[in-house]
Design a protein around this motif. Structure first.
Motif, short mmCIF file in Angstrom:
data_model
loop_
_atom_site.label_atom_id
_atom_site.label_comp_id
_atom_site.label_asym_id
_atom_site.label_seq_id
_atom_site.Cartn_x
_atom_site.Cartn_y
_atom_site.Cartn_z
N PHE A 263 -43.62 -113.40 33.17
CA PHE A 263 -44.18 -112.70 34.33
C PHE A 263 -44.80 -111.36 33.94
N THR A 264 -44.08 -110.58 33.13
CA THR A 264 -44.60 -109.27 32.74
C THR A 264 -45.83 -109.41 31.84
N LYS A 265 -45.81 -110.38 30.95
CA LYS A 265 -46.96 -110.58 30.05
C LYS A 265 -48.20 -111.02 30.83
N GLU A 266 -48.02 -111.90 31.79
CA GLU A 266 -49.15 -112.42 32.56
C GLU A 266 -49.74 -111.39 33.51
N ASN A 267 -48.94 -110.39 33.88
CA ASN A 267 -49.40 -109.42 34.88
C ASN A 267 -49.67 -108.03 34.30
N GLY A 268 -49.72 -107.93 32.99
CA GLY A 268 -50.12 -106.67 32.37
C GLY A 268 -49.09 -105.57 32.45
N ILE A 269 -47.83 -105.92 32.65
CA ILE A 269 -46.76 -104.92 32.67
C ILE A 269 -46.34 -104.67 31.23
N GLN A 270 -46.42 -103.41 30.80
CA GLN A 270 -46.31 -103.11 29.38
C GLN A 270 -44.89 -103.00 28.85
N LYS A 271 -43.96 -102.49 29.66
CA LYS A 271 -42.62 -102.21 29.14
C LYS A 271 -41.57 -102.86 30.03
N LEU A 272 -40.80 -103.78 29.43
CA LEU A 272 -39.78 -104.52 30.16
C LEU A 272 -38.41 -104.26 29.55
N VAL A 273 -37.42 -104.02 30.42
CA VAL A 273 -36.02 -103.89 30.01
C VAL A 273 -35.20 -104.85 30.85
N ILE A 274 -34.36 -105.64 30.20
CA ILE A 274 -33.46 -106.55 30.89
C ILE A 274 -32.15 -105.82 31.18
N ILE A 275 -31.71 -105.88 32.44
CA ILE A 275 -30.43 -105.30 32.83
C ILE A 275 -29.44 -106.43 33.10
N LYS A 282 -29.37 -116.31 24.09
CA LYS A 282 -29.99 -117.63 23.94
C LYS A 282 -31.49 -117.54 23.71
N VAL A 283 -32.08 -116.40 24.10
CA VAL A 283 -33.54 -116.21 23.91
C VAL A 283 -33.78 -114.89 23.19
N ALA A 284 -32.86 -114.53 22.29
CA ALA A 284 -32.94 -113.23 21.60
C ALA A 284 -34.23 -113.10 20.79
N ASP A 285 -34.67 -114.19 20.16
CA ASP A 285 -35.91 -114.11 19.37
C ASP A 285 -37.10 -113.78 20.25
N LEU A 286 -37.16 -114.37 21.43
CA LEU A 286 -38.24 -114.08 22.37
C LEU A 286 -38.22 -112.61 22.76
N LEU A 287 -37.05 -112.07 23.01
CA LEU A 287 -36.93 -110.67 23.41
C LEU A 287 -37.33 -109.75 22.27
N ALA A 288 -36.85 -110.04 21.08
CA ALA A 288 -37.17 -109.19 19.92
C ALA A 288 -38.66 -109.21 19.63
N ASN A 289 -39.29 -110.39 19.70
CA ASN A 289 -40.72 -110.51 19.40
C ASN A 289 -41.59 -109.81 20.42
N ASN A 290 -41.07 -109.61 21.63
CA ASN A 290 -41.84 -108.96 22.69
C ASN A 290 -41.35 -107.53 22.98
N ASN A 291 -40.54 -106.99 22.06
CA ASN A 291 -40.02 -105.61 22.19
C ASN A 291 -39.33 -105.37 23.54
N VAL A 292 -38.56 -106.36 23.97
CA VAL A 292 -37.81 -106.25 25.22
C VAL A 292 -36.39 -105.80 24.90
N SER A 293 -35.98 -104.67 25.43
CA SER A 293 -34.63 -104.16 25.24
C SER A 293 -33.69 -104.76 26.29
N VAL A 294 -32.39 -104.70 26.01
CA VAL A 294 -31.40 -105.23 26.94
C VAL A 294 -30.28 -104.20 27.13
N MET A 295 -29.98 -103.90 28.39
CA MET A 295 -28.81 -103.09 28.70
C MET A 295 -27.75 -104.05 29.23
N ILE A 296 -26.76 -104.35 28.39
CA ILE A 296 -25.77 -105.36 28.73
C ILE A 296 -24.67 -104.76 29.61
N SER A 297 -23.99 -105.64 30.33
CA SER A 297 -22.95 -105.21 31.27
C SER A 297 -21.68 -104.79 30.55
#
Length: 434
Positions: A263-275, A282-297
């Motif tokens: 969704f973020t890639k298709e809509n031009g949103i530059q910086k995504l963080v998963i909360i 399970k999709v860590a490679d996808l996140l790392a390749n797209n510079n997506v950070s994660v704030m885990i619980s």
């Protein structure tokens, strides 16, 4: 007699207000300070033994070994031999300062009515005199991301420091990002209506996702057009497209995380963080390749799914870090405001399950600053950054040894006295007499 009663009532109100208020914020730093002899944990994975940390006018001026430091150039020297120095810890995704007492509605300002309200700003509701906020400092938690809750798009968060007269003074980074609660692709039946209580695919998932997609597309079109008539929700998300703000997506499921990234890639949103990101591994490679950070619980909880490893919440940090994902800790959950003071101990729990101790420190200092976009001024002990740091008698990630003796926010030495410390001193004397 009536006037006397009015005077007495006014004095009573004044006294109660004074007792409820936080201590007066510290004045500006006067004179340069050098902390010597401590083990310095820089917040970037590195340490310096027998260190010297110097700062003046609120900024770090020297970070290195004691042997190379010029003591005479500093007006005050603090001997911290045998102790530890850390950058101020940063709590992510918390409602600190937005609610004081849950049972008193007038003190509750963490959510607004509405489904898509990105223009709601948490910063202007932040109470810098909160007694709950005050209780963070004795554990080394000196900054936080103050986040609104509720709805599909909850509003705009801000990063604050914990020594301020008001929200204007507290702001470290105003309006750092927009928070979105991503739809869930599974739902549970309502057992009280006779529905199957098991998890089943949600019939409304596609429709709910399309609602978010439509809003973002309309906002992009509005921002490219004449912007008339004025639309505040559309204007509020402008920073998502020019990179000045982050999109924080609160999401746990594997499918939902993948959909959020696409969704973020298709809509031009530059910086995504998963909360949250309970299934982000399970999709860590996808996140790392797209510079997506994660704030885990927080780790001290049961897994979200019945068939998950009971230790999964503790192992998640290592699973993501091993794949190169930048990981921080978010504080949402029961009693998230009060629990925020335990942030360093949550990091210590992750350290007990596979990651290095300094990587655990990074999660709540350097990584947290990077995720929130304040790593140019905070998060690590580096020359030129804000002098927001503290001295602990021992390991700050261990509740037995995290005894903070000094804390500084932007060079100002702040009080470590709180309602809790006053009660501790009072009752320790009571039992100490016996």
């Amino acid at each position: 007699m009536k006037n006397l009663k009015n005077i007495f009532f006014s004095l009573l109100v004044l006294m109660s207000t004074t007792m409820m208020a936080q201590q007066t914020p510290a004045g500006k730093q006067k004179g340069s300070i050098l902390i010597t002899g401590a083990t310095a944990h820089l917040g970037n994975g590195q340490t310096i033994e027998n260190s010297a940390i110097g700062f003046d006018n609120g900024k770090l001026t020297y970070v290195g070994t004691l042997a190379q430091a010029d003591r005479n150039s500093f007006s005050r020297v603090i001997d911290a031999s045998g102790k530890h120095v850390y950058p101020g810890f940063i709590a992510g995704n918390t409602t600190l300062g937005l609610v004081e007492v849950d049972a008193i509605r007038a003190t509750d300002d963490d959510a607004e009515i509405g489904g898509i309200i990105p223009h709601v700003r948490s910063l202007i509701a932040y109470n810098a005199e909160s007694k709950v906020v005050e209780s963070m400092r004795p554990n080394g938690v000196l900054m936080a991301q103050i986040t609104p809750q509720g709805g599909r798009i909850s509003g705009t968060s801000s990063v604050v420091q914990f020594d301020a007269w008001n929200w204007e003074d507290a702001a470290v980074k105003a309006d750092d990002g927009i928070h979105m609660n991503w739809p869930n692709s599974f739902t549970r039946g309502r057992w009280w209506l006779g529905e199957d209580p098991r998890l089943v695919p949600s019939k409304n998932y596609s429709e709910q996702v399309e609602e978010v997609v439509s809003f973002i597309r309309e906002a992009r079109a509005y921002l490219k057009g004449s912007q008339s008539p004025r639309n505040l929700p559309y204007e509020a998300v402008k920073g998502l497209f020019d990179g000045t703000q982050r999109l924080y997506v609160h999401v746990n499921g594997e499918k939902e995380i993948v959909d959020a990234v696409n969704f973020t890639k298709e809509n031009g949103i530059q910086k995504l963080v998963i909360i949250g990101g309970d299934e982000a591994h399970k999709v860590a490679d996808l996140l790392a390749n797209n510079n997506v950070s994660v704030m885990i619980s927080r780790p001290h909880r049961l897994p979200n799914k019945e068939d998950d490893n009971v230790k999964h919440p503790f192992n998640l940090a290592k699973l993501l870090m091993d794949k190169g994902v930048v990981v921080g800790i978010e504080m949402n959950g029961r009693m998230n405001r009060q629990e925020s003071r335990n942030l360093p101990f949550f990091a210590g729990s992750f350290a007990a399950y596979g990651i290095g101790k300094e990587d655990a420190v990074k999660m709540i200092s350097g990584n947290a600053a990077k995720i929130l976009g304040i790593d140019d001024i905070a998060g690590t002990l580096e020359k030129g950054k804000d002098a927001t740091l503290f001295i602990s008698e021992g390991d700050a990630l261990d509740m037995r040894t995290n005894i903070v003796s000094h804390a500084f926010i932007q060079g100002r030495e702040v009080s470590l006295e709180t309602h809790q410390t006053k009660l501790w001193k009072r009752y320790s004397q009571k039992f100490g007499d016996k």
